[in-house]
Enzyme design. Structure first.
Site, mmCIF file in Angstrom:
data_model
loop_
_atom_site.group_PDB
_atom_site.id
_atom_site.type_symbol
_atom_site.label_atom_id
_atom_site.label_comp_id
_atom_site.label_asym_id
_atom_site.label_seq_id
_atom_site.Cartn_x
_atom_site.Cartn_y
_atom_site.Cartn_z
ATOM 1 N N SER A 189 0.786 -1.232 0.000
ATOM 2 C CA SER A 189 0.000 0.000 0.000
ATOM 3 C C SER A 189 0.814 1.277 0.000
ATOM 4 O O SER A 189 0.281 2.349 -0.236
ATOM 5 C CB SER A 189 -0.933 0.011 1.196
ATOM 6 N N THR A 245 -9.542 -7.249 4.860
ATOM 7 C CA THR A 245 -10.117 -6.302 5.821
ATOM 8 C C THR A 245 -11.507 -5.900 5.355
ATOM 9 O O THR A 245 -11.808 -5.911 4.156
ATOM 10 C CB THR A 245 -9.239 -5.046 5.967
ATOM 11 N N LYS A 248 -11.449 -1.124 4.524
ATOM 12 C CA LYS A 248 -10.928 -0.238 3.479
ATOM 13 C C LYS A 248 -11.948 -0.170 2.336
ATOM 14 O O LYS A 248 -12.906 0.593 2.441
ATOM 15 C CB LYS A 248 -9.525 -0.681 3.087
ATOM 16 N N THR A 278 -13.844 -9.699 22.690
ATOM 17 C CA THR A 278 -15.272 -9.550 22.387
ATOM 18 C C THR A 278 -15.474 -9.432 20.881
ATOM 19 O O THR A 278 -14.707 -8.763 20.191
ATOM 20 C CB THR A 278 -15.814 -8.283 23.095
HETATM 21 C C1 PLP Z 1 -1.191 -4.701 4.415
HETATM 22 C C2 PLP Z 1 -2.069 -4.479 5.605
HETATM 23 N N1 PLP Z 1 -2.486 -5.551 6.294
HETATM 24 C C3 PLP Z 1 -3.274 -5.400 7.376
HETATM 25 C C4 PLP Z 1 -3.682 -4.162 7.805
HETATM 26 C C5 PLP Z 1 -4.566 -4.052 9.012
HETATM 27 O O1 PLP Z 1 -5.902 -3.962 8.600
HETATM 28 P P1 PLP Z 1 -6.971 -3.216 9.512
HETATM 29 O O2 PLP Z 1 -6.851 -1.760 9.226
HETATM 30 O O3 PLP Z 1 -8.277 -3.805 9.115
HETATM 31 O O4 PLP Z 1 -6.601 -3.527 10.936
HETATM 32 C C6 PLP Z 1 -3.291 -3.022 7.118
HETATM 33 C C7 PLP Z 1 -3.734 -1.690 7.574
HETATM 34 O O5 PLP Z 1 -3.545 -0.687 7.003
HETATM 35 C C8 PLP Z 1 -2.452 -3.183 5.992
HETATM 36 O O6 PLP Z 1 -2.002 -2.121 5.299
#
Ligand code: PLP
Length: 407
Positions: A189, A245, A248, A278
């Protein structure tokens, strides 16, 4: 020890390096995405355009999602009532897990409170419980995967980012009988590059390793139904465990894995981050379910999303701004200095009502600081024209063009 002096001293060092994080306090406005009101002490709130959200498709305020959440709160209240084991397994969790398993063409899925928890819990559990397990991790993997791998106590081998030859070399040197997991992401990202999923999986499987793929920055956005880059590349079946996730592109919150029924049941039964926390509120599950269904059934969202990103990259290149070579929907613009990156972000907000947060170390290596821009299907041509003009003005004021060229 003077604890308070220690904390203050550390924060001072962050400030000196220009890396101290200052949050922009935003009030989102349903129906006006990507606009939000910026709140600052002593000032009247003003409207700004957000260009850096991971709400990649604007689903957080889509009427279908908002209505689903409101209806579920009205029907079932706010909290879940406990861990999944105690009183927290809800019909909506079960429906969401079925939908996610279907999306990824897997036997089962398991929902966690966040993508971070999904990664940390799953990798930690696998690494700790598979006897003598070795974890092969891409050097650019997200902090949540690194945390899970570290906490598992398993042997950790880092391969160079997206370097299939290096992965092959490390696996070849290993004992063929040792259990192994190859963990990597699809879309990275911060740089916006994409891994060769099929090749990585083929190499891993040749060495009898399991494949673990984080599609956090791809689910909802790639593939015909939005199952991610593995779907786009036609290699869904090669991924043993996919992680995603709901926060996003799906615009809500929560994380998940999808895999075989036995793998999912194993993590459900042994993963501390799942067992001892929880569960997700039912209304969140309802909203996520509505979002996944909507996004799955609307491929035109993905077409428009890619078009917006390609258009912005082109427009920035035309005026000579240093767009980094991203092949995804993420548009990083190189600054290369923490203090200047913060100044550029401040100028965009103060003078142009544009919010793009600075990305500094440790999120990216020092010297590669950048602005990370995330166009959505809801950013218009006019929004883009304003952004490009504002960036040109900031680049000129801070003499960033020359710096980038010199580097
Ligand atoms: C590559 C990657 N994996 C996992 C996550 C964590 O996801 P979440 O924001 O749902 O905790 C992120 C968060 O930005 C991420 O960039």
């Amino acid at each position: 020890m003077d604890y308070q002096a220690f904390f203050a001293g550390h924060l001072d060092r962050l400030r000196d390096e220009g890396r101290y994080r200052v949050f922009a306090e935003l009030e989102r406005i349903v129906g006006a995405f990507p606009r939000a009101r910026l709140h600052r002490a002593g000032a009247t709130p003003r409207e700004v355009t957000v260009w850096c959200s991971n709400d990649y498709l604007g689903m957080s305020q889509h009427p279908t999602v908002v209505k689903a959440m409101q209806a579920a709160i009205g029907a079932q209240g706010s909290g879940a009532g406990g861990t999944r084991n105690i009183a927290g397994t809800n019909t909506l969790h079960v429906a969401l897990e079925h939908e996610l398993a279907r999306l990824h063409e897997k036997e089962a899925a398991l929902v966690f409170t966040s993508g971070y928890v999904a990664n940390e819990t799953t990798l930690q559990t696998l690494g700790a419980m598979l006897p003598g397990c070795e974890l092969y991790s891409d050097s650019f993997n997200h902090a949540s995967m690194i945390a899970g791998i570290r906490h598992s106590g398993a042997v950790r081998k880092i391969f160079r980012h997206n370097d299939t030859a290096h992965l092959e070399q490390l696996l070849t040197a290993a004992d063929p009988e040792t259990p192994k997991i190859v963990a990597f992401e699809s879309v990275y990202s911060m740089d916006g590059d994409i891994s060769p999923i099929g090749t990585m999986c083929d190499i891993a499987h040749r060495h009898n390793a399991l494949t673990y793929l984080d599609e956090v920055h791809a689910v909802g956005m790639y593939g015909n139904r939005g199952a991610g880059v593995a779907e786009r590349d036609g290699v869904l079946a090669k991924v043993d465990i996919v992680q995603g996730t709901l926060a996003k592109a799906f615009g809500v919150v929560g994380g998940y894995i999808a895999s075989t029924a036995a793998t999912v049941d194993f993590i459900r039964s042994c993963g501390n981050g799942f067992i001892f926390s929880t569960s997700m509120p039912p209304a969140i599950a309802a909203a996520a379910l509505a979002s996944v269904r909507h996004v799955t059934n609307h491929p035109e969202l993905r077409v428009r999303h890619q078009e917006r990103a390609a258009t912005l990259k082109r427009r920035l290149q035309v005026v000579g701004l240093p767009v980094m070579p991203s092949i995804s929907h993420i548009v990083p613009v190189s600054v290369g200095d923490a203090a200047l990156c913060k100044q550029a972000s401040d100028l965009l907000l103060d003078r142009h009502d544009i919010y793009v947060q600075p990305i500094n170390y440790p999120t990216v290596p020092r010297g590669t600081e950048r602005l990370r821009i995330t166009p959505t299907p809801l950013h218009s041509d006019e929004d883009m024209a304003r952004l490009v003009k504002a960036l040109e003005s900031v680049w000129q004021e801070l003499e960033l063009g020359r710096r980038a060229a010199a580097e």
